[in-house]
Motif scaffolding. Sequence first.
Motif, mmCIF file in Angstrom:
data_model
loop_
_atom_site.group_PDB
_atom_site.id
_atom_site.type_symbol
_atom_site.label_atom_id
_atom_site.label_comp_id
_atom_site.label_asym_id
_atom_site.label_seq_id
_atom_site.Cartn_x
_atom_site.Cartn_y
_atom_site.Cartn_z
ATOM 1 N N ILE A 79 3.073 5.570 -6.089
ATOM 2 C CA ILE A 79 2.947 5.556 -7.542
ATOM 3 C C ILE A 79 1.806 6.474 -7.986
ATOM 4 C CG2 ILE A 79 2.331 4.128 -9.543
ATOM 5 C CD1 ILE A 79 3.797 1.805 -8.169
ATOM 6 N N THR A 80 0.665 6.389 -7.307
ATOM 7 C CA THR A 80 -0.476 7.238 -7.686
ATOM 8 C C THR A 80 -0.183 8.714 -7.413
ATOM 9 O OG1 THR A 80 -1.458 6.760 -5.520
ATOM 10 C CG2 THR A 80 -2.218 5.452 -7.400
ATOM 11 N N ALA A 81 0.584 8.983 -6.354
ATOM 12 C CA ALA A 81 0.945 10.383 -6.065
ATOM 13 C C ALA A 81 1.856 10.953 -7.143
ATOM 14 C CB ALA A 81 1.620 10.467 -4.696
ATOM 15 N N ALA A 82 2.776 10.128 -7.658
ATOM 16 C CA ALA A 82 3.747 10.618 -8.639
ATOM 17 C C ALA A 82 3.239 10.539 -10.069
ATOM 18 C CB ALA A 82 5.048 9.821 -8.515
ATOM 19 N N LEU A 93 -0.239 2.799 -12.265
ATOM 20 C CA LEU A 93 -0.432 1.422 -11.815
ATOM 21 C C LEU A 93 -0.768 0.493 -12.975
ATOM 22 C CD1 LEU A 93 -2.600 2.095 -8.630
ATOM 23 C CD2 LEU A 93 -0.180 1.466 -8.685
ATOM 24 N N TYR A 94 -1.193 1.081 -14.106
ATOM 25 C CA TYR A 94 -1.645 0.263 -15.241
ATOM 26 C C TYR A 94 -0.767 0.439 -16.477
ATOM 27 C CZ TYR A 94 -5.860 -0.915 -12.669
ATOM 28 O OH TYR A 94 -6.741 -1.415 -11.721
ATOM 29 N N LYS A 95 0.436 0.988 -16.319
ATOM 30 C CA LYS A 95 1.274 1.182 -17.493
ATOM 31 C C LYS A 95 1.750 -0.160 -18.070
ATOM 32 C CE LYS A 95 4.459 3.790 -15.731
ATOM 33 N NZ LYS A 95 5.720 4.550 -15.559
ATOM 34 N N PHE A 128 0.817 -1.208 0.000
ATOM 35 C CA PHE A 128 0.000 0.000 0.000
ATOM 36 C C PHE A 128 0.852 1.260 0.000
ATOM 37 C CE2 PHE A 128 -2.626 -3.391 1.799
ATOM 38 C CZ PHE A 128 -3.659 -3.373 0.871
ATOM 39 N N ASP A 129 2.053 1.178 0.540
ATOM 40 C CA ASP A 129 2.991 2.289 0.426
ATOM 41 C C ASP A 129 3.371 2.496 -1.036
ATOM 42 O OD1 ASP A 129 4.945 4.275 1.481
ATOM 43 O OD2 ASP A 129 6.415 2.829 0.738
#
Length: 387
Positions: free
Chosen positions: A232-235, A241-243, A226-227
Motif C-alpha cells: 500500500i505504501t509503495a503504491a 494507510l490512513y484514507k 506487513f506485505d
Amino acid sequence: MSHLFPSQHALHQTFGSPLNQRARISPASKPTPLQARPELYAAYSVVDDAKNKAQQLSSEAQKEFDKASDAAKGATGKKQLELYTPTFYAAATFGGLLACGLTHTAVTPLDLVKCRRQVDSSLYKGNFQAWGLILRQEGVRGIFTGWSPTLFGYSAQGAFKYGWYEYFKKKYSDLAGPENAYKYKTILYLSASASAEFLADIALCPFEAVKVRMQTTMPPPYKGTFDGISKITAAEGVGGLYKGLYPLWGRQIPYTMMKFASFETIVEKIYERLPGKKSDYGKGAQTAVSFTGGYLAGILCAIVSHPADVLVSKLNANRKPGEAFGAAVARNYKDTGFMGLWNGLPVRIVMIGTLTGLQWMIYDYFKMFMGFPTTGGAAPPENKKNL
C-alpha cells in the motif's frame, strides 16, 4: 404372684415369637413402585463423587489463581496496586491489549462475512451460506482471512483505548473536582473515552486498511499484514494507510463513547439492585456482572456506529487515489442509499455484543488479578457519603 409377670400372649404380641420359623424365613415382599431401589444407590454415589470432585477442582483452581494474583501483587511490593500510578496505567494498557486483540481475532469469520456483505449485499444470502461457500472455495484459511492485521491492529487499539481512558478519566475528574466529577460522571465518561479513542484509531487505521482490503478483495491481494503495508505504501504512499481515518473516527469514537459510558452506568445500576456492596461479591460474580454489562453496552454500540462502519468498509475497498473524502463519501452513499448503511446490522449486533462483553470481562479479570478493583461507576464523594 403370676399377676406380676406378663403373660406369654403379651410377650408374643410385643416382640414376636422366636419359635415362628415361617415368619423368619419367609421371602421379602417385592418393592412397591414408590419404594426406594437400593441397586441405584451406587449411581447416586457416583454422581455425588463427581460433584465433590468438581467442587474440589474449582476450589483448587481458585487457590491457584489467588496464589498467582498474590505473586503479581508481591512483585509490585504492595498488597494492592495503587491507582493512577505508572504501574496502574501499564496494567490497564496491557489488559486492554489482551481484551481487544484476542476477542477481535476470535470473531474474524464473522467480521469477514460482515465486511463482504457491506461492500456487496448480494454476495451472500446469510452467514452460514457464506461460510459454506468460503470454505469450499478458499478452505479453512479463507474463513480466517484478515486475522493477522486484526490481531495487530486491535491489540494496538485496545492498549491505547483502555490505557488512555483510565488516564483521561483521572485527568478530567481532577479538573472538574470530586463534586462535579460525580455529578456529571456520564459527561466525564464520554469525554475520556472520546479522547482515548481519537488516539487509539491512529494506531488502528493502517492495520484496518490492510484487513478490509484482504477481506473484501477475492482473492486477497496480500500475503499478510506487513506485505499489505509495504504494498500500500509503495503504491499510494503512507496516506494510503490512513484514507479511512475520518470514517474510522466517525465509527469508533461514537462506538467507544457508548461502550464506556453505558457500561459504567449499567454496571453501577446492576450493583445498586443487588443486595450488599460490590466488594461483597467474589471474582466470579464480578466478572459475570462485567460480561453482562458489556454485552448490553455492545448492543447499543453496534447500533450507534453501524452506518459509519459500512462507510469504512466501502471507502477502504473502493476510494480512488486522490479522491477527496467528501466526494468519496457522497459517491458511496449514492450507491448504497440510507437503508444500505444498515446492511449486516444483525450480524454486527451479535459480534459486537459478544466482543464487548468478553472485552470487559477479560479486562476486569486482569485488573482483579493485578490487585485493583473492577470498572463500573464512580463512588460518591466523601461528604455525600457522610450525609
